[in-house]
Design a protein around this motif. Sequence first.
Motif, PDB file in Angstrom:
ATOM      1  N   UNK A  41      21.382 108.518 -41.775  1.00  0.00           N
ATOM      2  CA  UNK A  41      21.598 109.963 -41.727  1.00  0.00           C
ATOM      3  C   UNK A  41      22.850 110.247 -41.188  1.00  0.00           C
ATOM      4  N   UNK A  89      15.976 108.755 -48.298  1.00  0.00           N
ATOM      5  CA  UNK A  89      16.158 110.218 -48.743  1.00  0.00           C
ATOM      6  C   UNK A  89      17.572 110.656 -48.462  1.00  0.00           C
ATOM      7  N   UNK A 113      22.371 118.636 -38.541  1.00  0.00           N
ATOM      8  CA  UNK A 113      22.043 119.020 -39.955  1.00  0.00           C
ATOM      9  C   UNK A 113      22.175 120.788 -39.500  1.00  0.00           C
ATOM     10  N   UNK A 151      25.381 109.997 -43.757  1.00  0.00           N
ATOM     11  CA  UNK A 151      24.956 111.004 -44.932  1.00  0.00           C
ATOM     12  C   UNK A 151      25.852 112.382 -44.215  1.00  0.00           C
ATOM     13  N   UNK A 198      12.615 113.502 -39.973  1.00  0.00           N
ATOM     14  CA  UNK A 198      13.426 114.586 -39.852  1.00  0.00           C
ATOM     15  C   UNK A 198      12.622 115.859 -40.135  1.00  0.00           C
ATOM     16  N   UNK A 236      28.616 114.812 -45.800  1.00  0.00           N
ATOM     17  CA  UNK A 236      28.272 116.296 -46.056  1.00  0.00           C
ATOM     18  C   UNK A 236      29.296 117.156 -45.510  1.00  0.00           C
TER      19      UNK A 236
END
Lengths: 99, 889
Positions: free
Chosen positions: B103, B133, B76, B106, B52, B110
Amino acid sequence: MSVTFSNAYQILELKSGATSEEIRRAYLNLVRQHPPDRSPDKFREIHAAYEMLNDPMNLATALMTANRVRPDLSAVIVEAEKVRPRLATLNLLALGNLE
Amino acid sequence: MGSAARKADLARRQDQRLAKRDTQHPGFSHSAGLLELRPKIASAESIEDAAIFNKECRLKLSNELQLEATKVIEALELTGNSKFDEAIDRLKEIPRSSPFADWRLFIRGLHSYYSGELGATRQNWTRLDRARRPARIAATLLLAEVDESLGGESQTTSSVMVEHAKTLRFRKKAIAAAIAIAQVRHRDPGTTFSVSQSAMLSNFRDAFSKLDPEFVSTVSLACVQLSLHQGDWGLFERLIKTVPGPPDDPNWNRTKFLYATNFQGFDNVLEKVSKAYINQDLPRLTQLPEELKNALACKILLVLAEEKRSSQDVSTSIFSFRKSKNEYDQINDLFRKAIEKYPRYRPAHEKLIGSLEAQLEENGLSKSNEERLEKELVVAQEKFVQSIPDELETALSLIDFYLEEDQLDKANALVQRLSGQRLEDPLAKALPWKLKLREAMRLSRRKTDLALANKALDDAESLWPTWLNRNWLPFLHAALALRSGDLAKFEELKANAIRDQKISDFVGRLMAFAALQQMNIPIANLKPFRTEIDLQIKNASKASLADLFSIGAFFWDLVRTGLEHKGYRLQASKLGRAFADQIKFHDNSDLDATQVNAFCWGAHHRFWPLGNDYSPKPSFKKLAMKEARIAAAVLEWLIECDSFPDSRMVDYQPLITLTKEAARHEKDPFYRYQFDQIADEAIDIVSEVKARDAQRRSYATTFIDEGEYSEDEDEEFDDVCDCPKCRAKRARMSGILEDEDDANGEWSEGVNDIRDIPPIIRKVTLALGPMGMSELDLLIKSDFLLRSSEEFMDKIGRIFSRHGLSMMHAIEFVMTFQEMAERDMAEIGISTFGDIEQDDVEQDETSARTSGASSSPTLTAEERKSARKQREKELERKKRQASQNRSKR
């Protein structure tokens, strides 16, 4: 609820200053959720808000109208506080560092 | 100084700056470390997670996984820019079985986290694999949400995470700094944003702009907005130098423009910033749609034109008479540019047309200027109709113009276009009829076309609207007979019509004369008819009321269908005056259809003035409550009357309701439509008045600290309010000031700049207040030639009496004003009357001045008054004469 320029964004669940594409998407999303046959009043409201924001002259008129209401700085701060600060992608990813 | 020493010096200065910043915002330097953080690959890091942020790792993945990693990176970035919807779109392409599914989860969490919905955030993030992570980032973010000490962290939390979480605490510090700005108290209640707040904002921006740009921007923009609520241009300018403008106004030019409209004498600033925004800023705002940019430019140009107009109105108020051609041209050019930018905007067209019409209505216009303006007006109307196809009123007016000018092709094209629309207006529906009638009139010009003219008239007859009287039709046929040379047939048809319609010979002759004029009877043949009519009109005051009712009703038909003949204006005004005189004494309790129509005609032309209190006579009011057509006529009369204050329309609510209600039941389509239009217009006026009142009340509560003015309640008055109390107090106030003036020989401080204005003008200005003055100004501008007539003095006297001033004040004011005006005109070389008449008047004025010697200090007050009256009478007589001569010519 009567639709004005200021609450049109609220009705479409948008932040003021949203782009025309965002306005269109929000409108289509909401219309899907509130079709005219099931919730005609809500649909009318959504449609009126969309019409309000979709006409460039309405937007221009609102932008060219001086805000007569004095802003309350404390209220602005309280409102802004609700939204978390955005982090740059690299800084965000670095929060997962182990050392 | 060597380079090492210079570096050391720079480092020392930077340390000093940072130390100063840290004392202002403790803990900042810790948070500032967040900006320096970069992701590092951990020893046990999965290659997918490292991919990433590490390109080399990414290249080691299969093509499919590389694509998914790219989607995560894009998502992101988009999330960081608050484009959540687009981010979700990217994530849709990542399957649940993918190593990047964590991800996906996540990023979804977020979104909730950034929106402050911690419940939803936790729901998403509890499902994350703790070894990876995304889970570590999530845990750090959530850790920053717990209490300040971070002492209650779980055992799974590493010290690195705690350190990172601490760096995320900057928002709390930013909020504290922002609240400190908000909590500054001002000594002056009129201050909304002070210099010290501006300095605090500057420090706040320095400290947090990089860490929390969105919050800083929100607070900064709110501060600029606050500064706009006070009259401190300097502070505003200093503030916007440090704060970047919003996306649609990056250089603050639009905001400057709007703010500058609040200041007097900022014309140059307005021009400069409007040009900068339209010509420089807008083309660079690529994110704005073109239509919005054009709409913004259009609005700015309109505001600029209005500002120019109002600033020129101030300079051309009662002390001079009209704007110069150049001033008008500048304003009209701005309106035209606004139309060019956004042709679909109706008000821009209306304003240009309104401006041109106002120019055309001004007295003393030269023939060439009048022609030029008429041409410009037609072009503006054509553009209006072209840009807004459903603009009916202008289209109808244009059709009338084309028909009068024999531009039948253009008229036809417009009629065809209108016929394609579903029109409610009966006048629009009747256009084919009018076109045929006009065609008959046009064909009557040539004797060889008379057969065609007769055919066209027959066609018009078959299309004759049901709501319109047909009593003019036989006279039109008679006129065509005379045009073909058959006098006997003309006389026969005329006599039959008079007999059938049971009208008097006078009325019959007038209707025949109107038809003869329209059917192009040669002047020589027309002359005997004209002589007869002129003689009878000269004695109009002796005409019977029955005849005047019939004539009024006939003229109403001509007016409402736009078929007035060439001599209509002269005849109508004389007959109208006679009608208005006689109707005063008539028992108006029961009117038939003809009489109601005549009344509508009188109201349309405002032949009877309003009473002292700006109301129609009680008998009209009573009648209006019984008859909707009269109610509509009274409303139209009030709407059209320039001197009728809009604020008084509220008193006519019953008539408005009656008219609106009647629109639903009226059988006559013309009146049905007319009722609706008039009632709506009156409703709009009432709504505007109410909105204006509400706005004034809200301003009063926002800006006026009542306690501050309550010391002397007796002398409290509103500059604008038109209530009797405020009017009386303004008048009393003017008396007080005048006394001071007499006692001290000059005005107190602050009014020295108007010391040159004669005392009577000052007194009147104070007593009337802005609203009264604008009414007076309007009256003076409305008809220059009537300035010293009885009617004019009567109107002025009424305005003055409402504001507590006497007729003597009115006379003194008019005399002084005339002297000033004539001096102004002499200076600038403007002639208001025709050349010959003006010479005549000036000569007499000079002799009146010499003989009256009104300004001689040796005369007593009584003698001066008498001389003034004498001079005024003389002037009035001469000017009336001049006016009549001018009209005749």
